[in-house]
Design a protein around this motif. Sequence first.
Motif, short mmCIF file in Angstrom:
data_model
loop_
_atom_site.label_atom_id
_atom_site.label_comp_id
_atom_site.label_asym_id
_atom_site.label_seq_id
_atom_site.Cartn_x
_atom_site.Cartn_y
_atom_site.Cartn_z
N GLU A 150 58.06 52.59 54.17
CA GLU A 150 58.57 52.52 52.80
C GLU A 150 59.88 51.75 52.70
O GLU A 150 60.46 51.64 51.62
CB GLU A 150 58.76 53.94 52.24
N TRP A 151 60.36 51.26 53.82
CA TRP A 151 61.68 50.63 53.84
C TRP A 151 61.75 49.38 52.96
O TRP A 151 62.75 49.15 52.27
CB TRP A 151 62.09 50.31 55.27
N VAL A 152 60.71 48.57 52.94
CA VAL A 152 60.71 47.36 52.09
C VAL A 152 60.82 47.77 50.63
O VAL A 152 61.56 47.15 49.84
CB VAL A 152 59.45 46.51 52.34
N SER A 153 60.09 48.82 50.25
CA SER A 153 60.15 49.30 48.87
C SER A 153 61.55 49.79 48.53
O SER A 153 62.07 49.55 47.42
CB SER A 153 59.14 50.43 48.67
N ILE A 154 62.19 50.47 49.47
CA ILE A 154 63.55 50.97 49.23
C ILE A 154 64.52 49.79 49.08
O ILE A 154 65.38 49.79 48.20
CB ILE A 154 63.99 51.88 50.40
N LYS A 155 64.38 48.79 49.94
CA LYS A 155 65.25 47.61 49.84
C LYS A 155 65.05 46.90 48.50
O LYS A 155 66.02 46.39 47.91
CB LYS A 155 64.98 46.65 51.00
N ASN A 156 63.82 46.85 48.04
CA ASN A 156 63.55 46.22 46.74
C ASN A 156 64.30 46.94 45.63
O ASN A 156 64.92 46.31 44.76
CB ASN A 156 62.04 46.25 46.46
N ARG A 157 64.27 48.28 45.67
CA ARG A 157 64.96 49.06 44.64
C ARG A 157 66.48 48.85 44.72
O ARG A 157 67.16 48.76 43.69
CB ARG A 157 64.63 50.54 44.81
N ILE A 158 67.00 48.77 45.94
CA ILE A 158 68.45 48.64 46.11
C ILE A 158 68.93 47.21 45.82
O ILE A 158 69.87 47.00 45.05
CB ILE A 158 68.85 49.04 47.55
N VAL A 159 68.29 46.23 46.45
CA VAL A 159 68.78 44.84 46.41
C VAL A 159 68.37 44.11 45.12
O VAL A 159 69.19 43.43 44.50
CB VAL A 159 68.28 44.06 47.64
N LEU A 160 67.12 44.25 44.73
CA LEU A 160 66.63 43.47 43.59
C LEU A 160 66.66 44.24 42.27
O LEU A 160 66.96 43.66 41.23
CB LEU A 160 65.19 42.99 43.87
N GLU A 161 66.36 45.54 42.33
CA GLU A 161 66.36 46.33 41.09
C GLU A 161 67.74 46.92 40.79
O GLU A 161 67.95 47.51 39.72
CB GLU A 161 65.34 47.46 41.19
N ARG A 162 68.67 46.80 41.74
CA ARG A 162 70.06 47.27 41.60
C ARG A 162 70.14 48.79 41.35
O ARG A 162 70.99 49.27 40.62
CB ARG A 162 70.77 46.53 40.46
N GLU A 163 69.24 49.52 41.96
CA GLU A 163 69.29 50.98 41.87
C GLU A 163 70.12 51.54 43.03
O GLU A 163 70.35 50.85 44.03
CB GLU A 163 67.87 51.58 41.97
N THR A 164 70.56 52.78 42.86
CA THR A 164 71.07 53.51 44.02
C THR A 164 69.98 54.49 44.44
O THR A 164 69.32 55.10 43.58
CB THR A 164 72.37 54.29 43.71
N VAL A 165 69.76 54.61 45.74
CA VAL A 165 68.65 55.41 46.25
C VAL A 165 69.19 56.47 47.21
O VAL A 165 70.01 56.18 48.08
CB VAL A 165 67.63 54.52 46.99
N LYS A 166 68.72 57.72 47.03
CA LYS A 166 69.11 58.82 47.90
C LYS A 166 67.93 59.24 48.77
O LYS A 166 66.80 59.34 48.29
CB LYS A 166 69.55 60.04 47.07
N PHE A 167 68.21 59.51 50.04
CA PHE A 167 67.19 60.05 50.92
C PHE A 167 67.85 60.64 52.18
O PHE A 167 69.03 60.41 52.44
CB PHE A 167 66.15 58.99 51.31
N LEU A 168 67.08 61.42 52.93
CA LEU A 168 67.56 62.02 54.17
C LEU A 168 67.42 61.03 55.31
O LEU A 168 66.38 60.39 55.47
CB LEU A 168 66.74 63.27 54.50
#
Length: 476
Positions: free
Chosen positions: A66-84
Amino acid sequence: MTDKIRSVFGDIAVYKDLRRTNFFTALSLPAFMRDWIIQKFSDAEGNYNIEEISAFVKDFVPGRDEWVSIKNRIVLERETVKFLAKLSADINIKTQDITFSIPSFGLTDKETYIDRQTWQKYSRQLSAGREIWGVVELGYRQPEGKSAGKIELVSFTDFCPYTVSAEFYREARKNFSVYEWEDILLGAIDYNASGYRDEEQKLTMLSRLLPFMEKRLNIIELAPKGTGKSYVFGNVSRYGWLSSGGVMTRSKMFYDIQRNREGLIVGNDFVVLDEVQTISFGNTDEMRAALKGYLEQGNFTVGNYKGVADAGMILCGNISIEAMKQDGYADMFTELPKVFHESALIERFHGFLRGWNIPRMNDDLKMQGWGLNSEYFGSILHELRDDIAYRGVVDDLVVVPKGSDTRDTEAVKRISTAYLKLLFPHVRRPEDISPQDFSRYCLRRAVRMREIIRYQLGLLDSEYKGKSVPDFGVRE
Protein backbone atom coordinates in the motif's frame (compact mmCIF):
# COMPACT_ATOMS: atom_id res chain seq x y z
CA MET A 1 -5.12 -15.94 40.20
CA THR A 2 -7.02 -13.79 37.67
CA ASP A 3 -8.70 -11.60 40.30
CA LYS A 4 -5.39 -11.05 42.06
CA ILE A 5 -3.61 -9.97 38.87
CA ARG A 6 -6.39 -7.52 37.97
CA SER A 7 -6.61 -6.20 41.53
CA VAL A 8 -2.87 -5.56 41.85
CA PHE A 9 -2.07 -4.33 38.33
CA GLY A 10 -5.34 -2.67 37.29
CA ASP A 11 -5.26 -1.25 33.75
CA ILE A 12 -1.84 -2.77 33.10
CA ALA A 13 -3.50 -6.19 32.89
CA VAL A 14 -4.93 -7.19 29.52
CA TYR A 15 -6.95 -10.21 28.45
CA LYS A 16 -4.90 -12.33 26.06
CA ASP A 17 -6.33 -15.03 23.86
CA LEU A 18 -3.66 -16.04 21.40
CA ARG A 19 -5.87 -18.61 19.75
CA ARG A 20 -8.42 -15.92 18.97
CA THR A 21 -5.96 -13.24 17.84
CA ASN A 22 -3.94 -15.25 15.33
CA PHE A 23 -4.74 -12.63 12.70
CA PHE A 24 -2.13 -10.38 14.35
CA THR A 25 0.51 -12.94 13.43
CA ALA A 26 -0.45 -12.68 9.78
CA LEU A 27 0.14 -8.92 10.01
CA SER A 28 3.65 -9.47 11.49
CA LEU A 29 2.79 -7.28 14.47
CA PRO A 30 4.92 -7.79 17.60
CA ALA A 31 3.25 -8.70 20.90
CA PHE A 32 3.71 -5.25 22.41
CA MET A 33 1.81 -3.65 19.51
CA ARG A 34 -0.90 -6.32 19.63
CA ASP A 35 -1.53 -5.69 23.35
CA TRP A 36 -1.63 -1.94 22.74
CA ILE A 37 -4.34 -2.38 20.10
CA ILE A 38 -6.35 -4.92 22.12
CA GLN A 39 -6.31 -2.71 25.20
CA LYS A 40 -7.46 0.22 23.10
CA PHE A 41 -10.62 -1.68 22.12
CA SER A 42 -11.29 -3.81 25.23
CA ASP A 43 -13.90 -3.15 27.88
CA ALA A 44 -13.36 -3.61 31.62
CA GLU A 45 -13.84 -7.38 31.32
CA GLY A 46 -11.40 -7.79 28.47
CA ASN A 47 -14.06 -8.23 25.80
CA TYR A 48 -13.45 -6.74 22.38
CA ASN A 49 -15.01 -6.76 18.95
CA ILE A 50 -12.77 -8.38 16.37
CA GLU A 51 -14.48 -6.46 13.58
CA GLU A 52 -13.63 -3.14 15.25
CA ILE A 53 -10.01 -4.20 15.70
CA SER A 54 -9.86 -5.45 12.11
CA ALA A 55 -11.19 -2.10 10.85
CA PHE A 56 -8.59 -0.24 12.91
CA VAL A 57 -5.80 -2.47 11.64
CA LYS A 58 -6.98 -2.00 8.07
CA ASP A 59 -6.92 1.79 8.44
CA PHE A 60 -3.78 2.18 10.55
CA VAL A 61 -1.54 -0.82 9.77
CA PRO A 62 -0.94 -0.65 6.02
CA GLY A 63 0.86 -3.40 4.16
CA ARG A 64 4.01 -2.82 2.15
CA ASP A 65 1.97 -3.10 -1.05
CA GLU A 66 0.00 0.00 0.00
CA TRP A 67 3.04 2.27 0.13
CA VAL A 68 2.57 3.69 -3.40
CA SER A 69 -1.02 4.58 -2.51
CA ILE A 70 0.15 6.29 0.68
CA LYS A 71 2.80 8.27 -1.22
CA ASN A 72 0.15 9.34 -3.72
CA ARG A 73 -2.02 10.70 -0.90
CA ILE A 74 0.93 12.50 0.73
CA VAL A 75 2.88 13.81 -2.29
CA LEU A 76 0.24 14.39 -4.96
CA GLU A 77 -3.03 14.76 -3.03
CA ARG A 78 -1.30 16.83 -0.29
CA GLU A 79 -2.98 14.88 2.51
CA THR A 80 -1.51 14.05 5.88
CA VAL A 81 -1.66 10.33 6.60
CA LYS A 82 -1.56 8.55 9.97
CA PHE A 83 -0.59 4.92 10.49
CA LEU A 84 1.32 2.59 12.83
CA ALA A 85 4.96 2.09 11.95
CA LYS A 86 8.46 1.52 13.25
CA LEU A 87 10.45 4.72 12.80
CA SER A 88 14.13 5.56 13.19
CA ALA A 89 15.18 9.21 13.62
CA ASP A 90 18.65 10.63 12.98
CA ILE A 91 20.52 13.95 13.16
CA ASN A 92 23.08 14.89 10.51
CA ILE A 93 26.09 16.29 12.34
CA LYS A 94 27.36 18.35 9.39
CA THR A 95 24.09 19.93 8.24
CA GLN A 96 22.11 19.63 11.50
CA ASP A 97 19.19 18.33 9.44
CA ILE A 98 16.86 15.98 11.30
CA THR A 99 15.58 13.05 9.29
CA PHE A 100 13.83 9.70 9.78
CA SER A 101 13.38 6.40 8.04
CA ILE A 102 10.63 3.75 8.00
CA PRO A 103 12.42 0.51 7.07
CA SER A 104 9.27 -1.56 6.52
CA PHE A 105 8.37 0.67 3.54
CA GLY A 106 11.89 1.31 2.31
CA LEU A 107 11.61 5.02 3.18
CA THR A 108 15.14 6.31 3.82
CA ASP A 109 16.50 9.38 5.59
CA LYS A 110 17.42 10.91 2.21
CA GLU A 111 13.72 11.30 1.42
CA THR A 112 12.50 12.70 4.74
CA TYR A 113 12.61 15.71 7.02
CA ILE A 114 11.66 16.74 10.57
CA ASP A 115 11.49 20.45 11.28
CA ARG A 116 12.94 21.86 14.51
CA GLN A 117 9.58 22.67 16.07
CA THR A 118 8.28 19.13 15.53
CA TRP A 119 11.53 17.68 16.83
CA GLN A 120 11.40 19.74 20.00
CA LYS A 121 7.86 18.51 20.63
CA TYR A 122 8.60 14.79 20.12
CA SER A 123 12.36 14.50 20.66
CA ARG A 124 12.06 12.56 23.92
CA GLN A 125 10.00 9.82 22.27
CA LEU A 126 11.92 9.80 18.99
CA SER A 127 15.32 9.55 20.65
CA ALA A 128 14.31 6.82 23.13
CA GLY A 129 15.76 4.04 20.98
CA ARG A 130 17.24 3.12 17.65
CA GLU A 131 13.81 2.29 16.25
CA ILE A 132 10.52 3.33 17.86
CA TRP A 133 7.02 1.99 17.26
CA GLY A 134 4.21 4.50 17.21
CA VAL A 135 1.52 6.33 15.27
CA VAL A 136 3.21 8.51 12.67
CA GLU A 137 1.53 11.36 10.81
CA LEU A 138 3.22 12.19 7.52
CA GLY A 139 2.85 15.16 5.21
CA TYR A 140 4.76 16.65 2.29
CA ARG A 141 7.41 19.40 2.29
CA GLN A 142 7.45 20.95 -1.15
CA PRO A 143 10.67 21.67 -3.08
CA GLU A 144 12.28 25.04 -2.37
CA GLY A 145 15.01 26.30 -4.68
CA LYS A 146 17.64 23.55 -4.91
CA SER A 147 16.07 21.61 -2.06
CA ALA A 148 14.13 18.57 -3.18
CA GLY A 149 10.66 17.76 -1.92
CA LYS A 150 10.56 15.44 1.09
CA ILE A 151 8.12 13.49 3.23
CA GLU A 152 7.80 15.29 6.54
CA LEU A 153 6.95 14.00 10.01
CA VAL A 154 3.99 16.01 11.30
CA SER A 155 3.33 14.22 14.59
CA PHE A 156 4.26 11.09 16.52
CA THR A 157 2.57 9.13 19.33
CA ASP A 158 4.54 6.30 20.91
CA PHE A 159 3.21 3.21 22.69
CA CYS A 160 2.94 4.32 26.28
CA PRO A 161 -0.69 4.83 27.36
CA TYR A 162 0.30 4.47 31.03
CA THR A 163 3.05 5.47 33.42
CA VAL A 164 5.96 3.03 33.49
CA SER A 165 6.99 2.93 37.15
CA ALA A 166 9.60 0.46 38.34
CA GLU A 167 8.67 1.32 41.92
CA PHE A 168 5.04 0.32 41.34
CA TYR A 169 6.23 -2.91 39.70
CA ARG A 170 8.47 -3.71 42.69
CA GLU A 171 5.65 -3.11 45.14
CA ALA A 172 3.30 -5.26 43.07
CA ARG A 173 5.74 -8.19 43.24
CA LYS A 174 5.32 -8.33 47.04
CA ASN A 175 1.75 -9.58 46.56
CA PHE A 176 2.82 -12.84 44.92
CA SER A 177 4.81 -15.95 45.80
CA VAL A 178 7.77 -16.84 43.58
CA TYR A 179 5.68 -19.60 41.96
CA GLU A 180 2.85 -17.17 41.19
CA TRP A 181 5.36 -14.65 39.89
CA GLU A 182 6.84 -17.17 37.47
CA ASP A 183 3.37 -17.69 35.99
CA ILE A 184 2.80 -13.93 35.72
CA LEU A 185 6.09 -13.48 33.88
CA LEU A 186 5.20 -16.25 31.45
CA GLY A 187 1.82 -14.63 30.79
CA ALA A 188 3.52 -11.30 30.13
CA ILE A 189 5.41 -12.90 27.24
CA ASP A 190 2.28 -14.69 25.95
CA TYR A 191 2.86 -18.16 27.39
CA ASN A 192 0.41 -20.24 29.39
CA ALA A 193 2.10 -21.45 32.59
CA SER A 194 -0.07 -24.57 32.88
CA GLY A 195 1.39 -25.83 29.60
CA TYR A 196 4.78 -26.48 31.20
CA ARG A 197 5.68 -29.80 32.81
CA ASP A 198 7.61 -28.42 35.78
CA GLU A 199 9.31 -25.37 37.28
CA GLU A 200 12.59 -26.09 35.50
CA GLN A 201 10.93 -25.74 32.12
CA LYS A 202 9.34 -22.46 33.22
CA LEU A 203 12.60 -21.02 34.56
CA THR A 204 14.56 -22.04 31.47
CA MET A 205 12.01 -20.26 29.30
CA LEU A 206 12.12 -17.16 31.50
CA SER A 207 15.93 -17.17 31.39
CA ARG A 208 15.67 -15.87 27.84
CA LEU A 209 14.65 -12.56 29.41
CA LEU A 210 17.89 -12.09 31.37
CA PRO A 211 19.62 -9.92 28.72
CA PHE A 212 16.50 -7.73 28.58
CA MET A 213 17.22 -6.35 32.06
CA GLU A 214 20.97 -6.63 32.59
CA LYS A 215 23.45 -4.57 30.57
CA ARG A 216 26.01 -6.38 28.42
CA LEU A 217 24.89 -9.84 29.42
CA ASN A 218 26.16 -12.20 26.72
CA ILE A 219 24.39 -15.54 26.30
CA ILE A 220 24.58 -18.54 23.97
CA GLU A 221 21.48 -20.68 23.52
CA LEU A 222 21.19 -23.83 21.47
CA ALA A 223 17.73 -25.35 21.28
CA PRO A 224 15.58 -27.59 19.10
CA LYS A 225 13.50 -25.99 16.37
CA GLY A 226 10.09 -24.65 17.32
CA THR A 227 10.82 -23.64 20.93
CA GLY A 228 10.03 -19.96 20.39
CA LYS A 229 13.48 -18.35 20.34
CA SER A 230 12.60 -15.91 17.58
CA TYR A 231 9.24 -15.06 19.14
CA VAL A 232 10.58 -14.06 22.56
CA PHE A 233 13.54 -12.08 21.28
CA GLY A 234 11.69 -10.45 18.41
CA ASN A 235 8.27 -9.70 19.88
CA VAL A 236 8.38 -9.05 23.62
CA SER A 237 10.53 -5.91 23.73
CA ARG A 238 10.83 -2.98 21.35
CA TYR A 239 14.30 -2.28 22.74
CA GLY A 240 16.11 -5.22 21.15
CA TRP A 241 17.21 -6.28 17.68
CA LEU A 242 16.74 -9.72 16.14
CA SER A 243 18.88 -10.59 13.15
CA SER A 244 18.20 -13.84 11.29
CA GLY A 245 20.48 -15.24 8.60
CA GLY A 246 22.25 -13.20 5.93
CA VAL A 247 25.54 -11.36 6.31
CA MET A 248 26.70 -9.62 9.47
CA THR A 249 29.67 -7.28 9.10
CA ARG A 250 31.64 -5.10 11.47
CA SER A 251 30.15 -1.98 9.90
CA LYS A 252 26.60 -3.26 10.40
CA MET A 253 27.23 -4.40 13.96
CA PHE A 254 29.49 -1.60 15.24
CA TYR A 255 30.15 1.38 12.95
CA ASP A 256 29.80 2.14 9.25
CA ILE A 257 32.70 4.42 8.25
CA GLN A 258 31.27 5.25 4.83
CA ARG A 259 27.89 6.34 6.21
CA ASN A 260 29.26 7.75 9.50
CA ARG A 261 26.63 5.73 11.32
CA GLU A 262 26.71 3.60 14.46
CA GLY A 263 25.70 -0.04 14.16
CA LEU A 264 23.17 -2.30 15.84
CA ILE A 265 25.10 -2.63 19.06
CA VAL A 266 24.44 1.04 19.82
CA GLY A 267 20.94 2.05 20.87
CA ASN A 268 19.61 -1.46 21.50
CA ASP A 269 19.37 -3.31 24.82
CA PHE A 270 20.40 -6.55 23.16
CA VAL A 271 21.29 -7.90 19.73
CA VAL A 272 20.25 -11.45 18.88
CA LEU A 273 21.93 -13.41 16.13
CA ASP A 274 19.21 -15.97 15.46
CA GLU A 275 19.84 -19.07 13.36
CA VAL A 276 23.49 -18.18 13.91
CA GLN A 277 24.70 -21.17 11.90
CA THR A 278 23.20 -19.55 8.79
CA ILE A 279 24.88 -16.15 9.28
CA SER A 280 28.10 -15.29 7.47
CA PHE A 281 30.40 -12.72 9.05
CA GLY A 282 32.38 -11.20 6.20
CA ASN A 283 35.97 -10.66 7.33
CA THR A 284 36.27 -13.24 10.13
CA ASP A 285 39.41 -11.81 11.77
CA GLU A 286 38.06 -8.27 11.67
CA MET A 287 34.74 -9.28 13.19
CA ARG A 288 36.33 -11.48 15.83
CA ALA A 289 38.65 -8.72 17.00
CA ALA A 290 35.77 -6.23 17.25
CA LEU A 291 33.62 -8.72 19.18
CA LYS A 292 36.37 -9.58 21.66
CA GLY A 293 36.97 -5.95 22.50
CA TYR A 294 33.28 -5.14 22.87
CA LEU A 295 32.24 -8.21 24.84
CA GLU A 296 35.04 -7.58 27.33
CA GLN A 297 34.86 -3.82 27.86
CA GLY A 298 31.70 -2.52 26.20
CA ASN A 299 33.60 -0.34 23.77
CA PHE A 300 34.79 -0.66 20.17
CA THR A 301 37.07 1.09 17.69
CA VAL A 302 36.48 1.22 13.94
CA GLY A 303 39.01 3.35 12.10
CA ASN A 304 39.24 6.59 14.06
CA TYR A 305 35.83 6.12 15.65
CA LYS A 306 35.61 5.00 19.25
CA GLY A 307 32.20 3.92 20.52
CA VAL A 308 30.60 2.72 23.73
CA ALA A 309 27.44 0.63 24.13
CA ASP A 310 25.71 -1.60 26.68
CA ALA A 311 23.78 -4.06 24.48
CA GLY A 312 24.04 -7.73 25.34
CA MET A 313 24.99 -10.23 22.65
CA ILE A 314 22.89 -13.37 22.24
CA LEU A 315 23.72 -16.26 19.93
CA CYS A 316 20.82 -18.57 19.11
CA GLY A 317 21.10 -21.76 17.13
CA ASN A 318 19.61 -25.18 16.66
CA ILE A 319 21.01 -28.35 18.20
CA SER A 320 20.88 -31.99 17.19
CA ILE A 321 19.01 -34.64 19.18
CA GLU A 322 22.28 -36.48 19.80
CA ALA A 323 23.90 -33.43 21.37
CA MET A 324 20.79 -32.72 23.47
CA LYS A 325 20.99 -36.16 25.06
CA GLN A 326 24.43 -35.28 26.50
CA ASP A 327 22.94 -32.29 28.36
CA GLY A 328 25.72 -29.80 27.69
CA TYR A 329 28.62 -32.23 27.54
CA ALA A 330 28.68 -32.75 23.79
CA ASP A 331 31.07 -30.78 21.60
CA MET A 332 28.47 -28.17 20.61
CA PHE A 333 30.33 -25.03 19.64
CA THR A 334 32.01 -26.48 16.57
CA GLU A 335 28.61 -26.02 14.89
CA LEU A 336 28.86 -22.26 15.41
CA PRO A 337 30.24 -20.07 12.59
CA LYS A 338 34.03 -19.97 12.23
CA VAL A 339 34.28 -16.54 13.82
CA PHE A 340 33.35 -18.13 17.18
CA HIS A 341 35.88 -20.97 16.97
CA GLU A 342 38.24 -19.23 19.37
CA SER A 343 38.35 -19.79 23.12
CA ALA A 344 39.24 -16.18 23.93
CA LEU A 345 36.00 -15.04 22.29
CA ILE A 346 33.78 -17.78 23.72
CA GLU A 347 35.10 -17.08 27.23
CA ARG A 348 33.59 -13.60 27.01
CA PHE A 349 30.08 -15.08 26.82
CA HIS A 350 28.81 -15.21 30.36
CA GLY A 351 26.52 -18.22 30.23
CA PHE A 352 24.88 -20.96 28.20
CA LEU A 353 21.14 -21.60 28.14
CA ARG A 354 19.95 -25.20 27.79
CA GLY A 355 17.26 -24.56 25.22
CA TRP A 356 16.36 -28.25 25.08
CA ASN A 357 14.65 -27.84 28.47
CA ILE A 358 12.01 -25.71 26.73
CA PRO A 359 9.07 -27.59 25.17
CA ARG A 360 8.24 -27.21 21.52
CA MET A 361 5.48 -24.66 20.95
CA ASN A 362 1.97 -26.10 21.06
CA ASP A 363 -1.56 -24.82 21.64
CA ASP A 364 -1.41 -25.60 25.37
CA LEU A 365 1.39 -23.05 25.72
CA LYS A 366 -0.56 -20.18 24.14
CA MET A 367 -1.71 -17.64 26.71
CA GLN A 368 -5.45 -17.51 27.33
CA GLY A 369 -6.38 -15.28 30.26
CA TRP A 370 -5.41 -12.10 32.08
CA GLY A 371 -1.76 -11.12 31.97
CA LEU A 372 0.55 -8.13 31.99
CA ASN A 373 0.50 -5.94 28.91
CA SER A 374 3.57 -7.01 26.91
CA GLU A 375 4.44 -3.42 25.98
CA TYR A 376 4.39 -2.40 29.63
CA PHE A 377 6.41 -5.44 30.65
CA GLY A 378 9.09 -4.79 28.03
CA SER A 379 9.36 -1.17 29.19
CA ILE A 380 9.78 -2.27 32.83
CA LEU A 381 12.59 -4.65 31.91
CA HIS A 382 14.24 -1.78 30.07
CA GLU A 383 13.94 0.46 33.15
CA LEU A 384 15.47 -2.17 35.44
CA ARG A 385 18.70 -2.18 33.39
CA ASP A 386 19.77 1.10 34.97
CA ASP A 387 19.14 0.08 38.59
CA ILE A 388 22.53 -0.71 40.15
CA ALA A 389 21.10 -1.55 43.58
CA TYR A 390 20.56 -5.17 42.54
CA ARG A 391 24.25 -5.66 41.77
CA GLY A 392 25.07 -4.26 45.19
CA VAL A 393 22.84 -6.92 46.78
CA VAL A 394 24.57 -9.65 44.76
CA ASP A 395 28.04 -8.37 45.72
CA ASP A 396 27.04 -8.51 49.39
CA LEU A 397 25.51 -11.99 49.19
CA VAL A 398 27.99 -13.91 47.02
CA VAL A 399 31.05 -15.36 48.74
CA VAL A 400 33.90 -15.55 46.23
CA PRO A 401 36.62 -18.16 46.93
CA LYS A 402 40.24 -17.00 46.93
CA GLY A 403 41.99 -17.19 43.59
CA SER A 404 38.74 -17.27 41.60
CA ASP A 405 38.99 -16.47 37.90
CA THR A 406 37.84 -12.88 37.34
CA ARG A 407 35.78 -13.69 34.25
CA ASP A 408 33.99 -16.53 36.02
CA THR A 409 33.21 -14.27 38.98
CA GLU A 410 31.89 -11.47 36.79
CA ALA A 411 29.81 -13.87 34.69
CA VAL A 412 28.19 -15.54 37.70
CA LYS A 413 27.49 -12.23 39.43
CA ARG A 414 26.06 -10.66 36.29
CA ILE A 415 23.70 -13.58 35.63
CA SER A 416 22.72 -13.70 39.32
CA THR A 417 21.88 -10.00 39.18
CA ALA A 418 19.65 -10.54 36.16
CA TYR A 419 17.82 -13.40 37.92
CA LEU A 420 17.34 -11.21 40.99
CA LYS A 421 15.73 -8.49 38.84
CA LEU A 422 13.60 -11.07 37.05
CA LEU A 423 12.26 -13.11 39.97
CA PHE A 424 12.72 -10.82 42.98
CA PRO A 425 12.46 -7.22 41.71
CA HIS A 426 11.22 -6.06 45.14
CA VAL A 427 14.56 -6.91 46.79
CA ARG A 428 16.52 -3.76 47.67
CA ARG A 429 18.78 -5.05 50.45
CA PRO A 430 20.47 -8.42 51.14
CA GLU A 431 18.11 -9.08 54.04
CA ASP A 432 15.07 -8.79 51.71
CA ILE A 433 15.72 -12.27 50.31
CA SER A 434 16.49 -15.50 52.11
CA PRO A 435 19.91 -17.09 51.45
CA GLN A 436 18.08 -20.24 50.34
CA ASP A 437 16.00 -18.42 47.71
CA PHE A 438 18.99 -16.47 46.43
CA SER A 439 21.06 -19.64 46.15
CA ARG A 440 18.32 -21.67 44.46
CA TYR A 441 16.94 -19.13 42.01
CA CYS A 442 19.91 -16.87 41.31
CA LEU A 443 23.38 -18.13 42.20
CA ARG A 444 23.05 -21.86 41.44
CA ARG A 445 21.37 -21.19 38.11
CA ALA A 446 24.08 -18.68 37.21
CA VAL A 447 26.81 -21.19 38.08
CA ARG A 448 25.18 -23.89 35.92
CA MET A 449 25.00 -21.52 32.98
CA ARG A 450 28.68 -20.66 33.37
CA GLU A 451 29.74 -24.28 33.82
CA ILE A 452 28.72 -25.20 30.27
CA ILE A 453 30.77 -22.32 28.87
CA ARG A 454 33.72 -23.59 30.92
CA TYR A 455 33.30 -27.16 29.70
CA GLN A 456 33.01 -26.12 26.06
CA LEU A 457 36.14 -23.99 26.42
CA GLY A 458 38.02 -27.14 27.46
CA LEU A 459 36.89 -28.84 24.24
CA LEU A 460 37.98 -25.87 22.12
CA ASP A 461 41.34 -25.24 23.79
CA SER A 462 43.47 -27.60 25.90
CA GLU A 463 44.55 -24.62 28.03
CA TYR A 464 41.06 -24.59 29.58
CA LYS A 465 40.68 -28.35 29.98
CA GLY A 466 39.89 -29.47 33.50
CA LYS A 467 39.23 -25.96 34.81
CA SER A 468 35.95 -25.55 36.66
CA VAL A 469 33.81 -22.69 37.92
CA PRO A 470 34.76 -21.63 41.48
CA ASP A 471 32.61 -22.91 44.36
CA PHE A 472 30.73 -19.69 45.09
CA GLY A 473 28.78 -19.52 48.31
CA VAL A 474 26.05 -17.38 49.86
CA ARG A 475 26.68 -15.21 52.89
CA GLU A 476 24.20 -16.10 55.66
